[in-house]
Design an enzyme around this catalytic site. Structure first.
Site, PDB file in Angstrom:
ATOM      1  N   GLY A   1       2.713  -4.811   8.878  1.00 39.02           N
ATOM      2  CA  GLY A   1       2.791  -3.216   9.146  1.00 39.02           C
ATOM      3  C   GLY A   1       1.498  -2.318   8.442  1.00 39.02           C
ATOM      4  N   THR A   2       0.367  -3.240   8.527  1.00 42.14           N
ATOM      5  CA  THR A   2      -0.902  -2.240   8.192  1.00 42.14           C
ATOM      6  C   THR A   2      -1.761  -2.416   9.081  1.00 42.14           C
ATOM      7  OG1 THR A   2      -2.580  -2.186   6.458  1.00 42.14           O
ATOM      8  CG2 THR A   2      -1.297  -4.532   6.662  1.00 42.14           C
TER       9      THR A   2
ATOM     10  N   HIS B   1      -1.402   1.168  -4.172  1.00 41.61           N
ATOM     11  CA  HIS B   1      -1.884   2.716  -4.086  1.00 41.61           C
ATOM     12  C   HIS B   1      -1.139   3.593  -5.053  1.00 41.61           C
ATOM     13  CE1 HIS B   1      -4.059   1.646  -0.079  1.00 41.61           C
ATOM     14  NE2 HIS B   1      -4.914   1.565  -1.147  1.00 41.61           N
TER      15      HIS B   1
ATOM     16  N   ASN C   1       3.156  -7.119  13.164  1.00 39.60           N
ATOM     17  CA  ASN C   1       2.717  -5.595  13.572  1.00 39.60           C
ATOM     18  C   ASN C   1       2.974  -5.469  14.920  1.00 39.60           C
ATOM     19  OD1 ASN C   1       0.929  -3.295  14.050  1.00 39.60           O
ATOM     20  ND2 ASN C   1      -0.133  -3.969  12.034  1.00 39.60           N
TER      21      ASN C   1
ATOM     22  N   GLN D   1       0.829  -1.195  -0.048  1.00 42.17           N
ATOM     23  CA  GLN D   1      -0.250  -0.109   0.045  1.00 42.17           C
ATOM     24  C   GLN D   1       0.818   1.390  -0.009  1.00 42.17           C
ATOM     25  OE1 GLN D   1      -3.292  -0.248   3.111  1.00 42.17           O
ATOM     26  NE2 GLN D   1      -2.128  -2.370   3.419  1.00 42.17           N
TER      27      GLN D   1
HETATM   28  P1  NAD Z   1      -1.444   2.600   8.824  1.00 37.27           P
HETATM   29  O1  NAD Z   1      -0.630   4.019   9.312  1.00 37.27           O
HETATM   30  O2  NAD Z   1      -3.021   2.808   9.084  1.00 37.27           O
HETATM   31  O3  NAD Z   1      -0.963   1.480   9.986  1.00 37.27           O
HETATM   32  C1  NAD Z   1       0.366   1.209  10.126  1.00 37.27           C
HETATM   33  C2  NAD Z   1       0.487  -0.131  11.108  1.00 37.27           C
HETATM   34  O4  NAD Z   1       1.680  -0.305  10.981  1.00 37.27           O
HETATM   35  C3  NAD Z   1      -0.087  -0.151  12.493  1.00 37.27           C
HETATM   36  O5  NAD Z   1      -0.857  -1.115  12.705  1.00 37.27           O
HETATM   37  C4  NAD Z   1       1.350   0.186  13.151  1.00 37.27           C
HETATM   38  O6  NAD Z   1       0.997  -0.744  14.388  1.00 37.27           O
HETATM   39  C5  NAD Z   1       2.122  -0.982  12.377  1.00 37.27           C
HETATM   40  N1  NAD Z   1       3.327  -0.300  12.604  1.00 37.27           N
HETATM   41  C6  NAD Z   1       4.030   0.510  12.891  1.00 37.27           C
HETATM   42  N2  NAD Z   1       5.389   0.418  12.952  1.00 37.27           N
HETATM   43  C7  NAD Z   1       5.365  -0.723  12.549  1.00 37.27           C
HETATM   44  C8  NAD Z   1       6.878  -1.497  12.616  1.00 37.27           C
HETATM   45  N3  NAD Z   1       8.086  -0.764  12.902  1.00 37.27           N
HETATM   46  N4  NAD Z   1       6.864  -2.745  12.382  1.00 37.27           N
HETATM   47  C9  NAD Z   1       5.502  -3.374  12.022  1.00 37.27           C
HETATM   48  N5  NAD Z   1       4.225  -2.766  12.174  1.00 37.27           N
HETATM   49  C10 NAD Z   1       4.509  -1.444  12.404  1.00 37.27           C
HETATM   50  O7  NAD Z   1      -0.901   2.351   7.548  1.00 37.27           O
HETATM   51  P2  NAD Z   1      -1.507   1.421   6.309  1.00 37.27           P
HETATM   52  O8  NAD Z   1      -2.563   0.380   7.024  1.00 37.27           O
HETATM   53  O9  NAD Z   1      -0.579   1.403   5.419  1.00 37.27           O
HETATM   54  O10 NAD Z   1      -2.852   2.229   5.637  1.00 37.27           O
HETATM   55  C11 NAD Z   1      -2.285   3.761   5.575  1.00 37.27           C
HETATM   56  C12 NAD Z   1      -2.369   4.230   4.096  1.00 37.27           C
HETATM   57  O11 NAD Z   1      -1.670   5.461   3.974  1.00 37.27           O
HETATM   58  C13 NAD Z   1      -2.023   3.212   2.925  1.00 37.27           C
HETATM   59  O12 NAD Z   1      -2.901   3.237   2.120  1.00 37.27           O
HETATM   60  C14 NAD Z   1      -0.905   3.857   2.486  1.00 37.27           C
HETATM   61  O13 NAD Z   1      -0.910   3.721   1.088  1.00 37.27           O
HETATM   62  C15 NAD Z   1      -0.673   5.402   2.856  1.00 37.27           C
HETATM   63  N6  NAD Z   1       0.655   5.698   3.687  1.00 37.27           N
HETATM   64  C16 NAD Z   1       1.802   5.358   2.997  1.00 37.27           C
HETATM   65  C17 NAD Z   1       3.093   5.774   3.442  1.00 37.27           C
HETATM   66  C18 NAD Z   1       4.217   5.336   2.733  1.00 37.27           C
HETATM   67  O14 NAD Z   1       4.174   5.276   1.688  1.00 37.27           O
HETATM   68  N7  NAD Z   1       5.467   5.114   3.401  1.00 37.27           N
HETATM   69  C19 NAD Z   1       2.943   6.500   4.700  1.00 37.27           C
HETATM   70  C20 NAD Z   1       1.817   6.620   5.133  1.00 37.27           C
HETATM   71  C21 NAD Z   1       0.647   6.395   4.818  1.00 37.27           C
END
Ligand code: NAD
Ligand code: ZN
Length: 256
Positions: free
Chosen positions: A195-196, A126, A221, A108
């Site tokens: 990590g989602t 995405h 996670n 994502q």
């Molecule tokens: P989210 O922010 O909703 O959830 C992140 C999850 O990862 C949480 O459950 C958290 O507990 C877990 N987490 C945090 N740090 C971690 C680690 N070090 N190891 C394992 N788990 C960890 O993210 P999502 O579910 O991807 O949804 C957010 C949306 O935002 C997505 O659609 C994405 O496209 C977008 N997004 C992308 C980025 C990127 O490209 N890096 C950054 C922020 C948001």
């Protein structure tokens, strides 16, 4: 503490065995896998998303009504991504692919860190920050071809403000990515969900689809999610940058 470590060790062995025994394994990743590269996720406190409410800034209607304002957020995100490097979690997934044990990563994330970490088969559910598109005439160019000092970038054909080729809330998933992901989910027998928060649909439906087709689902996670205890067979709780290299290490140990 010791019993927690023992439990973690047992889970690492269990998932290592599941990966080795599986015919087709895929990983579904979210923003959490890039947190250790310095890119904040949506839910954790602090950072980018306390400055910009995603509901307000990451919705397509916000972009359509005030693209110049949304470009402030995009610029900050792009600067973060430009300064970020793949972390041990991205690198471990690439390693699993090279070992022939991981068939695809469905992400994502829009940060390109899986590819930079060495993964070849990556489906960007995405979209990607690497391209800019014109919503009016379809013109495309690479993001790297303009300076972040010159925001917002404009279309050379029709002068509209360009948008990064990422999916904002309220936009459809790219058809090809959706088809590939659902197909991979239906045909895999093991899904690593990493990590989602598993609340953004349709991405959050991929593990469920795999489960309905007989796959085992394992979550990695920091915390439980809505999938935990319902869709996932088990959760390995902790940071992906620590757990994924341990899994690779365990598989190597078993095969040596
Ligand atoms: P989210 O922010 O909703 O959830 C992140 C999850 O990862 C949480 O459950 C958290 O507990 C877990 N987490 C945090 N740090 C971690 C680690 N070090 N190891 C394992 N788990 C960890 O993210 P999502 O579910 O991807 O949804 C957010 C949306 O935002 C997505 O659609 C994405 O496209 C977008 N997004 C992308 C980025 C990127 O490209 N890096 C950054 C922020 C948001
Ligand atoms: Zn245009």
């Amino acid at each position: 503490m010791k019993s927690e470590l023992d439990a973690r060790g047992a889970s690492i062995k269990r998932v290592a065995n599941d990966i080795v025994d599986s015919r087709k394994t895929i990983a579904v990743t979210g923003a959490g896998i890039s947190v250790e590269s310095g890119i904040p996720d949506f839910r954790s406190a602090g950072g980018l998303w306390s400055k910009y409410d995603p509901e307000e800034y990451a919705h397509i209607s916000a972009f359509r009504s005030d693209p110049a304002k949304v470009w402030q957020m995009i610029k900050d995100m792009m600067e973060l991504v430009l300064g970020a490097e793949p972390n041990p979690a991205h690198i471990a997934l690439a390693e699993l692919e090279r070992m022939g044990l991981l068939q695809a990563v469905i992400t994502q994330n829009v940060d390109g860190l899986h590819q930079r970490g060495g993964s070849k088969e990556v489906v960007e559910f995405h979209g990607s920050n690497q391209w800019l598109v014109c919503l009016s005439c379809g013109y495309r160019r690479e993001s790297s071809s303009f300076s972040l000092e010159d925001i917002p970038p404009r279309c050379p054909q029709c002068n509209s403000i360009l948008k990064p080729d990422v999916i904002f809330f309220g936009e459809p998933i790219p058809a090809e990515a959706q088809k590939k992901s659902f197909e991979a989910a239906r045909t895999s027998d093991l899904v690593l969900v990493i990590g989602t928060s598993a609340i953004v649909y349709p991405a959050a439906g991929i593990p469920t689809l795999a489960k309905q087709n007989g796959a085992k689902v394992v979550e990695i996670n920091m915390e439980p999610t809505p999938l935990t205890g319902f869709v996932s067979d088990y959760l390995i709780q902790g940071s992906a940058g620590v757990i994924l290299p341990q899994i690779v290490e365990e598989i190597r140990k078993q095969s040596s």
